[in-house]
Design an enzyme around this catalytic site. Structure first.
Site, PDB file in Angstrom:
ATOM      1  N   ASP A  66       0.743  -1.172  -0.061  1.00 19.58           N
ATOM      2  CA  ASP A  66       0.000  -0.180  -0.024  1.00 19.58           C
ATOM      3  C   ASP A  66       0.571   1.233  -0.025  1.00 19.58           C
ATOM      4  OD1 ASP A  66      -2.442   1.454   0.077  1.00 19.58           O
ATOM      5  OD2 ASP A  66      -2.827   1.150   2.129  1.00 19.58           O
ATOM      6  N   GLY A  67       0.336   2.258  -0.676  1.00 19.59           N
ATOM      7  CA  GLY A  67       1.022   3.616  -0.570  1.00 19.59           C
ATOM      8  C   GLY A  67       1.666   4.017  -1.961  1.00 19.59           C
TER       9      GLY A  67
ATOM     10  N   GLY B 128       0.242   5.347  -4.662  1.00 21.17           N
ATOM     11  CA  GLY B 128      -0.642   6.630  -4.911  1.00 21.17           C
ATOM     12  C   GLY B 128      -0.202   7.723  -4.171  1.00 21.17           C
TER      13      GLY B 128
ATOM     14  N   THR C 287     -10.660  -7.084  -4.769  1.00 17.20           N
ATOM     15  CA  THR C 287     -12.259  -7.050  -5.283  1.00 17.20           C
ATOM     16  C   THR C 287     -12.694  -5.509  -5.081  1.00 17.20           C
ATOM     17  OG1 THR C 287     -13.003  -8.026  -3.267  1.00 17.20           O
ATOM     18  CG2 THR C 287     -12.671  -9.546  -4.727  1.00 17.20           C
ATOM     19  N   GLU C 288     -12.217  -4.700  -4.225  1.00 17.28           N
ATOM     20  CA  GLU C 288     -12.839  -3.340  -3.957  1.00 17.28           C
ATOM     21  C   GLU C 288     -11.973  -2.410  -4.994  1.00 17.28           C
ATOM     22  OE1 GLU C 288     -12.062  -5.319  -1.431  1.00 17.28           O
ATOM     23  OE2 GLU C 288     -14.184  -5.916  -1.195  1.00 17.28           O
ATOM     24  N   ASN C 289     -10.944  -2.718  -5.584  1.00 17.01           N
ATOM     25  CA  ASN C 289     -10.131  -2.137  -6.250  1.00 17.01           C
ATOM     26  C   ASN C 289     -10.800  -1.366  -7.622  1.00 17.01           C
ATOM     27  OD1 ASN C 289      -6.758  -3.104  -5.110  1.00 17.01           O
ATOM     28  ND2 ASN C 289      -7.977  -1.032  -4.578  1.00 17.01           N
ATOM     29  N   TRP C 290     -11.518  -2.593  -7.952  1.00 18.35           N
ATOM     30  CA  TRP C 290     -12.415  -2.140  -9.314  1.00 18.35           C
ATOM     31  C   TRP C 290     -13.182  -0.854  -9.142  1.00 18.35           C
ATOM     32  CZ3 TRP C 290     -11.495  -5.151 -13.348  1.00 18.35           C
ATOM     33  CH2 TRP C 290     -11.169  -6.411 -13.209  1.00 18.35           C
TER      34      TRP C 290
ATOM     35  N   ARG D 174     -11.802   2.033  -8.566  1.00 17.37           N
ATOM     36  CA  ARG D 174     -11.108   3.049  -8.731  1.00 17.37           C
ATOM     37  C   ARG D 174     -11.214   3.444 -10.379  1.00 17.37           C
ATOM     38  NH1 ARG D 174      -5.318   2.431  -5.870  1.00 17.37           N
ATOM     39  NH2 ARG D 174      -6.343   1.740  -3.852  1.00 17.37           N
TER      40      ARG D 174
ATOM     41  N   ARG E 149       1.933  -4.734   6.169  1.00 19.62           N
ATOM     42  CA  ARG E 149       1.237  -3.531   5.310  1.00 19.62           C
ATOM     43  C   ARG E 149       1.922  -2.289   5.337  1.00 19.62           C
ATOM     44  NH1 ARG E 149      -5.082  -2.322   4.489  1.00 19.62           N
ATOM     45  NH2 ARG E 149      -4.754  -0.479   2.800  1.00 19.62           N
TER      46      ARG E 149
HETATM   47  C1  IPE Z   1      -5.193  -2.915  -0.201  1.00 27.80           C
HETATM   48  O1  IPE Z   1      -4.975  -1.630  -0.545  1.00 27.80           O
HETATM   49  C2  IPE Z   1      -5.540  -3.676  -1.490  1.00 27.80           C
HETATM   50  C3  IPE Z   1      -4.157  -3.857  -2.308  1.00 27.80           C
HETATM   51  C4  IPE Z   1      -2.907  -3.593  -1.644  1.00 27.80           C
HETATM   52  C5  IPE Z   1      -4.135  -4.526  -3.508  1.00 27.80           C
HETATM   53  P1  IPE Z   1      -6.144  -0.524  -0.648  1.00 27.80           P
HETATM   54  O2  IPE Z   1      -5.413   0.856  -1.102  1.00 27.80           O
HETATM   55  O3  IPE Z   1      -6.934  -0.846  -1.660  1.00 27.80           O
HETATM   56  O4  IPE Z   1      -6.922  -0.338   0.748  1.00 27.80           O
HETATM   57  P2  IPE Z   1      -7.869   0.482   1.252  1.00 27.80           P
HETATM   58  O5  IPE Z   1      -8.645   1.042   0.446  1.00 27.80           O
HETATM   59  O6  IPE Z   1      -6.839   1.838   1.889  1.00 27.80           O
HETATM   60  O7  IPE Z   1      -8.489  -0.061   2.473  1.00 27.80           O
HETATM   61  C1  IPE Z   2      -1.226   0.070  -3.493  1.00 31.10           C
HETATM   62  O1  IPE Z   2      -1.121   1.409  -3.767  1.00 31.10           O
HETATM   63  C2  IPE Z   2      -1.606  -0.584  -4.601  1.00 31.10           C
HETATM   64  C3  IPE Z   2      -2.735  -1.053  -5.020  1.00 31.10           C
HETATM   65  C4  IPE Z   2      -3.895  -1.124  -4.126  1.00 31.10           C
HETATM   66  C5  IPE Z   2      -3.096  -1.778  -6.317  1.00 31.10           C
HETATM   67  P1  IPE Z   2      -2.502   2.226  -3.602  1.00 31.10           P
HETATM   68  O2  IPE Z   2      -2.745   2.663  -5.040  1.00 31.10           O
HETATM   69  O3  IPE Z   2      -3.352   1.827  -2.662  1.00 31.10           O
HETATM   70  O4  IPE Z   2      -1.849   3.481  -2.923  1.00 31.10           O
HETATM   71  P2  IPE Z   2      -2.481   4.680  -1.832  1.00 31.10           P
HETATM   72  O5  IPE Z   2      -2.797   3.739  -0.835  1.00 31.10           O
HETATM   73  O6  IPE Z   2      -3.515   5.451  -2.730  1.00 31.10           O
HETATM   74  O7  IPE Z   2      -1.317   5.715  -1.650  1.00 31.10           O
HETATM   75 MG    MG Z   3      -4.011   2.217  -0.698  1.00 29.93          MG
END
Ligand code: IPE
Ligand code: IPE
Ligand code: MG
Length: 246
Positions: free
Chosen positions: A26-27, A29, A72-75, A77, A188
C-alpha cells in the site's frame, strides 16, 4: 553458522524465518503524489519494489510469499488507473517469468483472475503453467482477491459438491491457498492499520507489521528490520510458555 552476509542480516536466525510472508502493498498513490507525479508512476515503482522484494525473500531462504496486488474493491477506482495496474502486471509477468522458471520459483494466484482482461489472464495462466514444476519458492499473487469472496466461493463449492460435514482441514482445500501454509507474517506498508479483506481465514494467527513506508520505498533493510522484530515475538497460539506450566 550464520548463512547471511550483511551486518543486520547476520543477526537473523535462519531457523526462525517465516515460512510464508505476505505483503499488502500500500501507498503507491501517496508516494507519487508526494513527488507531484501521477498515481500510475507510483504503481510502476511499486512493481519494481515487488520484484526486488521477491528476490530478497528468495535470498533469505523464505519459501512462500504472497502479495496483494488487486483487491475485489479496487475495481471501484477510475478505469484508467485499473487499466494501468493491469498493464504493469502483464509487463511484470512477461519480464520475470523466464527468470522465475530458471530460479525454480512457482507462480500462483489467489482470486478470480477470469474477470481480468483476456490477454492478461492468458499471460498469467501461461506463467503458472511454465512454473508449475518449480519447487524452491512459491510466489502467490492475490489478484481480484477478496477474503470474503474466497470464503463464500468455498462454501458454494462445498454445497455443489454435496459435502455434508466440513472440518477446518477440509475447508482449507476450498481456498485459493489450499497448498500454502498460513502466513506467519503479514506486512502492510504506508501506515494504514487495516487488513482490507486480505486472507481473513488464513490470518487468524499471523503476526502483523505496519511500517510507515510507502510501498515503492520498501527495501531489503526494512524487510530485515521487520524480520528481526518478528523473531523476537513469542507466538503462543493461545497456549502458555513451557516454563509457566506447573
Ligand atoms: C489494499 O489496499 C489492497 C491492495 C493492496 C491490493 P487499498 O489501498 O485498496 O486498501 P484501502 O482502500 O486503503 O483499505
Ligand atoms: C497500492 O497502492 C496498490 C494497489 C492497491 C493496487 P495504492 O494505490 O492503494 O496507494 P495509496 O494507498 O492510494 O497511496
Ligand atoms: Mg491504498
Amino acid at each position: 553458522m550464520n548463512i547471511f552476509s550483511n551486518k543486520s542480516q547476520k543477526l537473523l536466525d535462519a531457523n526462525k524465518l517465516p515460512h510464508h510472508i505476505a505483503f499488502i502493498i500500500d501507498g503507491n498513490g501517496r508516494w507519487a503524489k508526494k513527488k507531484g507525479l501521477p498515481r500510475t508512476v507510483g504503481h510502476s515503482f511499486g512493481v519494481k519494489a515487488v520484484a526486488d522484494t521477491v528476490q530478497n525473500c528468495v535470498n533469505l531462504g523464505i519459501k512462500y510469499m504472497s502479495f496483494y496486488a488487486f483487491s475485489t474493491e479496487n475495481w471501484n477506482r477510475p478505469q484508467d488507473e485499473v487499466d494501468a495496474i493491469f498493464e504493469l502486471l502483464r509487463d511484470y509477468i512477461k519480464q520475470y517469468v523466464g527468470d522465475y522458471e530458471n530460479k525454480n520459483i512457482k507462480v500462483m494466484t489467489s482470486g478470480d483472475i477470469t474477470k481480468l482482461p483476456k490477454d492478461i489472464y492468458e499471460t498469467i495462466e501461461e506463467a503458472k503453467e511454465k512454473t508449475k514444476h518449480c519447487t524452491d519458492f512459491v510466489l502467490n499473487i492475490a489478484l481480484n482477491y477478496g477474503g470474503r469472496d474466497e470464503i463464500i466461493r468455498g462454501i458454494n463449492q462445498i454445497i455443489k459438491d454435496g459435502v455434508k460435514d466440513v472440518s477446518k482441514e477440509s475447508f482449507k482445500t476450498y481456498l485459493y491457498t489450499k497448498n500454502l501454509p498460513d502466513p506467519d507474517l503479514i506486512v502492510r506498508t504506508s501506515g494504514e492499520f487495516r487488513t482490507s479483506n486480505f486472507m481473513p481465514y488464513q490470518a487468524v494467527y499471523s503476526e502483523w507489521a505496519f511500517p510507515k513506508t510507502y510501498w515503492p520505498d520498501f527495501n531489503n533493510k526494512q524487510l530485515i528490520k521487520i524480520l528481526l522484530n518478528f523473531q523476537k515475538r513469542d507466538r503462543r497460539f493461545g497456549a502458555i510458555k513451557k516454563e509457566e506450566k506447573k
